[in-house]
Scaffold this motif. Structure first.
Motif, PDB file in Angstrom:
ATOM      1  N   CYS A  10      -6.441  -7.678   2.093  1.00  0.00           N
ATOM      2  CA  CYS A  10      -5.763  -7.597   0.809  1.00  0.00           C
ATOM      3  C   CYS A  10      -6.740  -7.545  -0.358  1.00  0.00           C
ATOM      4  N   TRP A  11      -7.669  -8.503  -0.408  1.00  0.00           N
ATOM      5  CA  TRP A  11      -8.555  -8.541  -1.563  1.00  0.00           C
ATOM      6  C   TRP A  11      -9.463  -7.329  -1.592  1.00  0.00           C
ATOM      7  N   MET A  12      -9.837  -6.847  -0.399  1.00  0.00           N
ATOM      8  CA  MET A  12     -10.689  -5.665  -0.361  1.00  0.00           C
ATOM      9  C   MET A  12      -9.929  -4.451  -0.886  1.00  0.00           C
ATOM     10  N   LEU A  13      -8.654  -4.367  -0.500  1.00  0.00           N
ATOM     11  CA  LEU A  13      -7.849  -3.229  -0.929  1.00  0.00           C
ATOM     12  C   LEU A  13      -7.663  -3.225  -2.430  1.00  0.00           C
ATOM     13  N   LEU A  14      -7.398  -4.387  -3.017  1.00  0.00           N
ATOM     14  CA  LEU A  14      -7.216  -4.462  -4.447  1.00  0.00           C
ATOM     15  C   LEU A  14      -8.501  -4.117  -5.183  1.00  0.00           C
ATOM     16  N   CYS A  15      -9.649  -4.510  -4.636  1.00  0.00           N
ATOM     17  CA  CYS A  15     -10.925  -4.150  -5.244  1.00  0.00           C
ATOM     18  C   CYS A  15     -11.145  -2.645  -5.180  1.00  0.00           C
ATOM     19  N   LEU A  16     -10.776  -2.037  -4.062  1.00  0.00           N
ATOM     20  CA  LEU A  16     -10.948  -0.598  -3.915  1.00  0.00           C
ATOM     21  C   LEU A  16     -10.128   0.153  -4.946  1.00  0.00           C
ATOM     22  N   LEU A  17      -8.950  -0.395  -5.258  1.00  0.00           N
ATOM     23  CA  LEU A  17      -8.095   0.292  -6.223  1.00  0.00           C
ATOM     24  C   LEU A  17      -8.751   0.365  -7.593  1.00  0.00           C
ATOM     25  N   THR A  18      -9.494  -0.664  -7.948  1.00  0.00           N
ATOM     26  CA  THR A  18     -10.128  -0.664  -9.263  1.00  0.00           C
ATOM     27  C   THR A  18     -11.471   0.038  -9.236  1.00  0.00           C
ATOM     28  N   ALA A  19     -12.093   0.162  -8.076  1.00  0.00           N
ATOM     29  CA  ALA A  19     -13.445   0.696  -8.000  1.00  0.00           C
ATOM     30  C   ALA A  19     -13.503   2.172  -7.645  1.00  0.00           C
ATOM     31  N   HIS A 100      -2.901  -2.275   8.989  1.00  0.00           N
ATOM     32  CA  HIS A 100      -3.860  -2.686   7.969  1.00  0.00           C
ATOM     33  C   HIS A 100      -3.505  -4.048   7.387  1.00  0.00           C
ATOM     34  N   TYR A 101      -2.278  -4.459   7.579  1.00  0.00           N
ATOM     35  CA  TYR A 101      -1.832  -5.771   7.116  1.00  0.00           C
ATOM     36  C   TYR A 101      -2.062  -6.758   8.248  1.00  0.00           C
ATOM     37  N   ILE A 102      -3.003  -7.655   8.060  1.00  0.00           N
ATOM     38  CA  ILE A 102      -3.377  -8.587   9.112  1.00  0.00           C
ATOM     39  C   ILE A 102      -2.923  -9.986   8.716  1.00  0.00           C
ATOM     40  N   CYS A 103      -1.987 -10.505   9.452  1.00  0.00           N
ATOM     41  CA  CYS A 103      -1.458 -11.847   9.213  1.00  0.00           C
ATOM     42  C   CYS A 103      -1.486 -12.591  10.540  1.00  0.00           C
ATOM     43  N   SER A 104      -2.323 -13.603  10.656  1.00  0.00           N
ATOM     44  CA  SER A 104      -2.484 -14.302  11.926  1.00  0.00           C
ATOM     45  C   SER A 104      -1.697 -15.603  11.991  1.00  0.00           C
ATOM     46  N   GLU A 113       3.195 -17.669  -4.639  1.00  0.00           N
ATOM     47  CA  GLU A 113       1.894 -17.010  -4.524  1.00  0.00           C
ATOM     48  C   GLU A 113       1.838 -16.100  -3.302  1.00  0.00           C
ATOM     49  N   LYS A 114       2.460 -16.519  -2.211  1.00  0.00           N
ATOM     50  CA  LYS A 114       2.488 -15.668  -1.025  1.00  0.00           C
ATOM     51  C   LYS A 114       3.347 -14.433  -1.264  1.00  0.00           C
ATOM     52  N   MET A 115       4.423 -14.620  -1.996  1.00  0.00           N
ATOM     53  CA  MET A 115       5.267 -13.478  -2.329  1.00  0.00           C
ATOM     54  C   MET A 115       4.501 -12.493  -3.209  1.00  0.00           C
ATOM     55  N   TYR A 116       3.777 -13.024  -4.186  1.00  0.00           N
ATOM     56  CA  TYR A 116       2.989 -12.146  -5.047  1.00  0.00           C
ATOM     57  C   TYR A 116       1.912 -11.417  -4.245  1.00  0.00           C
ATOM     58  N   GLU A 117       1.210 -12.116  -3.384  1.00  0.00           N
ATOM     59  CA  GLU A 117       0.182 -11.476  -2.559  1.00  0.00           C
ATOM     60  C   GLU A 117       0.767 -10.344  -1.724  1.00  0.00           C
ATOM     61  N   THR A 118       1.934 -10.612  -1.160  1.00  0.00           N
ATOM     62  CA  THR A 118       2.565  -9.617  -0.299  1.00  0.00           C
ATOM     63  C   THR A 118       2.975  -8.370  -1.085  1.00  0.00           C
ATOM     64  N   SER A 120       2.023  -7.370  -4.099  1.00  0.00           N
ATOM     65  CA  SER A 120       0.891  -6.675  -4.719  1.00  0.00           C
ATOM     66  C   SER A 120       0.112  -5.885  -3.671  1.00  0.00           C
ATOM     67  N   TRP A 121       0.016  -6.422  -2.455  1.00  0.00           N
ATOM     68  CA  TRP A 121      -0.637  -5.697  -1.364  1.00  0.00           C
ATOM     69  C   TRP A 121       0.111  -4.390  -1.080  1.00  0.00           C
ATOM     70  N   ILE A 122       1.431  -4.464  -1.034  1.00  0.00           N
ATOM     71  CA  ILE A 122       2.230  -3.268  -0.759  1.00  0.00           C
ATOM     72  C   ILE A 122       2.085  -2.253  -1.892  1.00  0.00           C
ATOM     73  N   GLN A 123       2.168  -2.714  -3.125  1.00  0.00           N
ATOM     74  CA  GLN A 123       2.027  -1.775  -4.235  1.00  0.00           C
ATOM     75  C   GLN A 123       0.645  -1.131  -4.257  1.00  0.00           C
ATOM     76  N   ALA A 124      -0.373  -1.868  -3.807  1.00  0.00           N
ATOM     77  CA  ALA A 124      -1.721  -1.305  -3.771  1.00  0.00           C
ATOM     78  C   ALA A 124      -1.882  -0.276  -2.654  1.00  0.00           C
ATOM     79  N   ARG A 125      -1.366  -0.580  -1.487  1.00  0.00           N
ATOM     80  CA  ARG A 125      -1.534   0.318  -0.341  1.00  0.00           C
ATOM     81  C   ARG A 125      -0.585   1.508  -0.397  1.00  0.00           C
ATOM     82  N   TYR A 126       0.595   1.317  -0.994  1.00  0.00           N
ATOM     83  CA  TYR A 126       1.611   2.372  -1.075  1.00  0.00           C
ATOM     84  C   TYR A 126       1.849   2.728  -2.549  1.00  0.00           C
TER      85      TYR A 126
END
Length: 414
Positions: A10-19, A100-104, A113-118, A120-126
């Motif tokens: 997740c955090w890597m994907l969000l960084c990629l979106l800005t970079a 790509h979504y890894i949840c163990s 916060e978990k809802m926001y993470e989820t 925001s991850w979807i909006q970033a990837r899709y």
């Protein structure tokens, strides 16, 4: 249950979106091509609805077979009982887990916060030009739930959605989550009692339209088989078509009331309501609720709390204050742009096993029905036998609507 969620990418994907530049995004496997519309279904199903989530997923997948998904994304976050949460995309008649979504570990899907993470991850990837959201699960309108995440962290707040192992998220907190994301063109509430003016006012900065029912909805949910092909057109006319599709569902010959709220009009409705409420309470009186349409009740009449907003004003004001009522109704109709119920058989789908849901002693007519509920403070709540109802007048003040609509002074009087 363990709380931490390992969103490894997740955090890597969000960084990629800005970079990344647009050309890099085209080749980045973590970020899919930008769509016209991404529809997200948030399935909070780690509760007694878990088996229905599986049925809905199958229906949604089958409905996707007839669609060209090349310019759109249809995605679901799924949290069912005895299952690790996952994200699935729908295409060509299939539901495919996003690897790509890894949840163990399991986690509380109603944790803000978990809802926001989820999400925001979807909006970033899709990514998309437009986003839409379907809130799937349980809801109790504006009513207080004792086991919300917000209770343990911030004190008692009203409104609840979701429920994951007895843990809810209240609507003001839900609004704070959604306000941190890209705005949604519409929110569909596949959950009970969601179409309250109080809920809509909290969410007015999160979305353009809200489609839902002020009453209970069928346990099987909304008719995804017919609805899925309509989800990606975000025009107002198509929003109304989606509401008509949902209203068209019949269970045992019954239909649920359905409405659409245009959130940009809510401030004007609040002002119009503020100019009217003193008429309801003048000379220390209270609005009459006799024969008024209501959408929620505990075991007693005292516990009724979600009255049809239009019906209260109609019943109490239209005869003696016709001009003022007519002006208010204009603001209401600009806000609640779709309102529908079956007047020939106005009963809606309720759970016959839920003995606390008792609907009676109301009259449903076109001039009374508005399809959106509102709480009106009443003295009788202070003496209610149910502790749940005794807190109505105070709990409602933790929302924005009663302050915007001029109700606070009536919530605190004895």
């Amino acid at each position: 249950m363990k709380y931490p969620l390992k969103f490894l990418p997740c955090w890597m994907l969000l960084c990629l979106l800005t970079a990344c530049s647009s050309s890099e995004e085209d080749t980045d496997p973590n970020i899919l091509p930008k769509a016209e519309t991404t529809v997200i279904i948030y399935m909070a199903a780690e509760n007694n609805l878990s088996s229905y989530a599986a049925q809905n997923i199958d229906t949604i997948a089958k409905a996707s077979a007839a669609l060209n998904m090349g310019s759109n994304h249809l995605v679901a976050f799924v949290d069912k009982q005895s299952d690790i949460p996952y994200i699935a995309s729908f295409k060509d008649g299939k539901a495919t887990k996003d690897t790509h979504y890894i949840c163990s570990e399991n986690f509380i899907s109603s944790d803000p916060e978990k809802m926001y993470e989820t999400l925001s991850w979807i909006q970033a990837r899709y990514p998309a030009n437009n986003y839409a959201l379907i809130l799937w699960g349980h809801s109790s309108g504006w009513l207080t739930e004792n086991d919300t995440v917000a209770v343990s962290r911030q004190g008692t707040l009203p409104h609840a959605y979701g429920i994951d192992n007895s843990t809810w998220i209240n609507i003001p907190t839900l609004a704070s989550v959604l306000n941190r994301l890209d705005r949604f063109k519409y929110i569909i509430a596949d959950c009970c009692n969601f179409q309250c003016v109080e809920v809509a006012y909290e969410l007015r900065n999160c979305c353009d339209y809200i489609i839902g029912s002020p009453a209970e909805i069928p346990i099987r949910g909304i008719p995804y088989g017919r609805l899925v092909p309509l989800l990606f057109n975000t025009t107002e006319q198509n929003i109304l078509s989606m509401a008509e599709c949902i209203y068209g569902q019949k269970v045992g010959g019954l239909q649920m009331p359905v409405s659409v709220i245009k959130t940009s009009e809510l401030p004007q409705l609040a002002q119009a309501t503020k100019s009217m409420v003193d008429l309801l309470y003048e000379d220390d009186k209270e609005p009459s609720t006799q024969k008024v349409i209501y959408y929620f009740s505990d075991k007693t009449a005292t516990g009724r709390s979600m009255y049809d907003m239009k019906d209260i004003f109609y019943t109490n004001l239209h005869a003696d204050n016709a001009t003022a009522y007519g002006q208010w109704l204009q603001a209401y109709d600009k806000t609640v742009i779709y309102q529908k119920i079956n007047f020939d058989n106005p009963e809606w789908i309720t759970d016959p096993k839920a003995v606390n849901i008792i609907f009676y002693a109301m009259t449903v007519k076109p001039e009374k029905f508005g399809g959106c509920s509102m709480f009106f403070p009443l003295k009788r709540y202070a003496n209610a036998t149910s502790s749940y109802a005794r807190n109505y007048n105070s709990n409602i003040l933790k929302l924005q609507w009663p302050h915007a609509a001029g109700l606070e002074k009536y919530c605190t009087r004895q």
